[in-house]
Design an enzyme around this catalytic site. Structure first.
Site, mmCIF file in Angstrom:
data_model
loop_
_atom_site.group_PDB
_atom_site.id
_atom_site.type_symbol
_atom_site.label_atom_id
_atom_site.label_comp_id
_atom_site.label_asym_id
_atom_site.label_seq_id
_atom_site.Cartn_x
_atom_site.Cartn_y
_atom_site.Cartn_z
ATOM 1 N N ARG A 63 -30.356 -21.724 -33.698
ATOM 2 C CA ARG A 63 -30.955 -23.044 -33.890
ATOM 3 C C ARG A 63 -32.436 -22.957 -33.570
ATOM 4 O O ARG A 63 -32.824 -22.718 -32.425
ATOM 5 C CB ARG A 63 -30.299 -24.087 -32.977
ATOM 6 C CG ARG A 63 -28.809 -24.276 -33.203
ATOM 7 C CD ARG A 63 -28.294 -25.449 -32.353
ATOM 8 N NE ARG A 63 -28.721 -25.353 -30.963
ATOM 9 C CZ ARG A 63 -28.081 -24.679 -30.024
ATOM 10 N NH1 ARG A 63 -26.985 -23.998 -30.324
ATOM 11 N NH2 ARG A 63 -28.522 -24.670 -28.788
ATOM 12 N N CYS A 65 -57.928 -46.987 -26.440
ATOM 13 C CA CYS A 65 -57.337 -48.306 -26.613
ATOM 14 C C CYS A 65 -56.010 -48.179 -27.362
ATOM 15 O O CYS A 65 -55.621 -47.092 -27.781
ATOM 16 C CB CYS A 65 -58.284 -49.208 -27.394
ATOM 17 S SG CYS A 65 -59.982 -49.223 -26.776
ATOM 18 N N HIS A 103 -26.476 -24.913 -25.054
ATOM 19 C CA HIS A 103 -27.942 -24.940 -25.085
ATOM 20 C C HIS A 103 -28.479 -24.325 -23.808
ATOM 21 O O HIS A 103 -28.039 -24.677 -22.699
ATOM 22 C CB HIS A 103 -28.456 -26.371 -25.231
ATOM 23 C CG HIS A 103 -29.911 -26.440 -25.587
ATOM 24 N ND1 HIS A 103 -30.399 -25.995 -26.800
ATOM 25 C CD2 HIS A 103 -30.988 -26.893 -24.904
ATOM 26 C CE1 HIS A 103 -31.709 -26.182 -26.846
ATOM 27 N NE2 HIS A 103 -32.093 -26.717 -25.703
ATOM 28 N N LYS A 123 -34.938 -33.026 -35.999
ATOM 29 C CA LYS A 123 -34.803 -34.284 -35.254
ATOM 30 C C LYS A 123 -36.187 -34.849 -34.961
ATOM 31 O O LYS A 123 -37.208 -34.157 -35.104
ATOM 32 C CB LYS A 123 -34.026 -34.051 -33.964
ATOM 33 C CG LYS A 123 -34.650 -33.019 -33.028
ATOM 34 C CD LYS A 123 -33.791 -32.792 -31.805
ATOM 35 C CE LYS A 123 -34.454 -31.757 -30.889
ATOM 36 N NZ LYS A 123 -33.732 -31.609 -29.618
ATOM 37 N N ARG A 150 -26.119 -31.376 -19.307
ATOM 38 C CA ARG A 150 -26.603 -32.452 -20.176
ATOM 39 C C ARG A 150 -25.439 -33.020 -20.996
ATOM 40 O O ARG A 150 -25.069 -34.178 -20.819
ATOM 41 C CB ARG A 150 -27.739 -31.953 -21.076
ATOM 42 C CG ARG A 150 -28.379 -33.041 -21.902
ATOM 43 C CD ARG A 150 -29.674 -32.581 -22.540
ATOM 44 N NE ARG A 150 -29.484 -31.558 -23.568
ATOM 45 C CZ ARG A 150 -30.481 -31.093 -24.328
ATOM 46 N NH1 ARG A 150 -31.725 -31.530 -24.151
ATOM 47 N NH2 ARG A 150 -30.249 -30.170 -25.234
ATOM 48 N N TYR A 157 -62.659 -50.471 -22.336
ATOM 49 C CA TYR A 157 -62.127 -51.231 -21.215
ATOM 50 C C TYR A 157 -62.519 -50.597 -19.880
ATOM 51 O O TYR A 157 -62.397 -49.387 -19.694
ATOM 52 C CB TYR A 157 -60.604 -51.297 -21.297
ATOM 53 C CG TYR A 157 -60.087 -52.152 -22.428
ATOM 54 C CD1 TYR A 157 -60.331 -53.519 -22.462
ATOM 55 C CD2 TYR A 157 -59.357 -51.574 -23.461
ATOM 56 C CE1 TYR A 157 -59.852 -54.303 -23.508
ATOM 57 C CE2 TYR A 157 -58.868 -52.350 -24.515
ATOM 58 C CZ TYR A 157 -59.122 -53.718 -24.524
ATOM 59 O OH TYR A 157 -58.640 -54.485 -25.551
ATOM 60 N N ASP A 201 -55.330 -49.155 -30.360
ATOM 61 C CA ASP A 201 -55.506 -48.879 -31.784
ATOM 62 C C ASP A 201 -56.771 -48.080 -32.114
ATOM 63 O O ASP A 201 -56.968 -47.727 -33.277
ATOM 64 C CB ASP A 201 -55.568 -50.199 -32.572
ATOM 65 C CG ASP A 201 -54.486 -51.162 -32.145
ATOM 66 O OD1 ASP A 201 -53.306 -50.804 -32.267
ATOM 67 O OD2 ASP A 201 -54.822 -52.265 -31.661
#
Length: 386
Positions: A226, A318, A170, A43, A141, A270, A320
């Site tokens: 699992r 930042c 679980h 996942k 859950r 910044y 990017d």
């Protein structure tokens, strides 16, 4: 690193070592008895590692089934050529049941409304909808409550479009050795499976052990385990580390896009939260930011590796990009000029020479877990499989 083919459109990428994935998969498979199946969780794009490629590597190394969290994740595996059984670890919107059946993805089931919608659609498509019954033994859950499991099966088992292929729960504290809550959950699950059988219901594959449970609690391996984070070379807890040796599969790297020698007192980023303290400090820019999964909370609180030497990240991270500082007077020589240059490879997570930055180190600095660190490195970063 010379053999890596760098992405052409951006100097930043995630490297995934598929040999490490295979090695870790075999390590977990070796813990299981003959006949006990292994379900591999892929996942969240295989915890950020690339779902299809990792699933294929796992399939050659002992994986029997795969687990996903969403319908689209299951479809991606099927369209990528994965043929093993796939379990979606929750219910999806009822509008998705046709897609589940078309792509042969088993949902977890714990509500009658979803079960009937799934079964009716299966009949319309001339199929049988396989599912796994989720049991809530204490995590609060998803799942039916243990005392309601038999009645739940009574309420849906008449439907010819449904077939129970498994029953699972679980654990919340499988990593805590001797934990009372874990023992209570395990007892509730065992009692539920026994009650289903006593009532004449086939529970299918019984499975409850997650990654730490697989390592620490072999008595609860049952029909299937699992395994998730450990497949990618990361320990789920300190308690498992002495029991199984794993190899991290992910490295995050980039190349320097700009280098400058600012005057003493000049600020960086910044808010100018870092100022150059003395002469001969290089400030290098790297094209990775918080939009790529490098948390802004790491600003002024992380290292990178360049040329086998650690360097301090400076200024606010930042969206990017981020910057790091190099003291030219102190850095060990790796260029003839002992300076960082544009195009140099920077390691954000991974090994370079004798230095290594792990997901665990970054997690500790962030106040989180290694799971979140690797999942956060987004799809905006190309995956390079090595």
């Amino acid at each position: 690193m010379a053999s890596v083919v760098y992405p052409e459109r951006r100097w930043a990428w995630v490297e995934v070592d598929l040999n490490a994935i295979r090695k870790n998969t075999r390590a977990f498979k070796s813990l299981l008895s003959r006949g006990t199946k292994m379900m591999c969780a892929v996942k969240a794009d295989a915890y950020g590692h690339g779902a299809v490629e990792c699933a294929k590597a796992m399939a050659t190394s002992g994986a029997d089934q795969f687990a996903v969290a969403t319908v689209d994740e299951g479809i991606e595996l099927r369209e990528g050529g994965v043929t093993q059984p796939i379990l979606m670890l929750n219910e999806s919107p009822v509008e998705s049941v046709a897609a589940l059946l078309e792509y042969d993805i088993m949902p977890a089931i714990y509500t009658t409304d979803f079960a009937f919608a799934y079964g009716e659609q299966a009949v319309r498509m001339d199929k049988v909808g396989k599912y796994h019954l989720a049991v809530d033994t204490g995590m609060t859950r998803i799942g039916v409550l243990p005392e309601e499991a038999v009645e739940f099966r009574h309420s849906i088992d008449f439907h010819r479009g449904l077939e129970c292929a498994g029953t699972f729960t679980h654990f919340a504290t499988a990593d805590v050795i001797g934990d009372w809550d874990f023992k209570q959950q395990a007892k509730r699950f065992e009692d539920t499976v026994c009650a289903l059988r006593d009532a004449g219901f086939d529970p299918g594959l019984a499975h409850c052990d997650n990654t730490p449970g697989t390592v620490l609690h072999p008595e609860f391996h049952y029909d299937m385990c699992r395994v998730g984070i450990g497949l990618y070379g990361l320990q789920p807890a300190d308690t498992t580390a002495p029991r199984i040796q794993l190899t991290p599969a992910m490295s995050v790297r980039a190349r320097v896009t700009r280098v400058i020698n600012p005057a003493v007192g000049e600020g960086v980023g910044y808010g100018l939260t870092y100022r150059v303290p003395k002469p001969n400090i290089q400030i290098a820019t790297v094209p990775v930011g918080y939009a790529d999964g490098l948390a802004r909370t790491l600003s002024n609180n992380m290292d990178v590796i360049v040329g086998g030497v650690r360097a301090r990240q400076v200024g606010r991270i930042c969206m990017d990009q981020f910057m790091f500082a190099v003291d030219v007077n102190n850095i060990r020589a790796y260029h003839p000029a002992e300076r960082v240059e544009r195009g140099d490879v920077v390691t954000i997570i991974g090994r370079d020479g004798d230095e290594e930055i792990t997901a665990d180190e970054m997690a500790e600095r962030r106040g989180t877990i290694n799971y979140e660190v690797v999942c956060n490195f987004s799809q905006r970063l190309d995956r390079v499989f090595v």
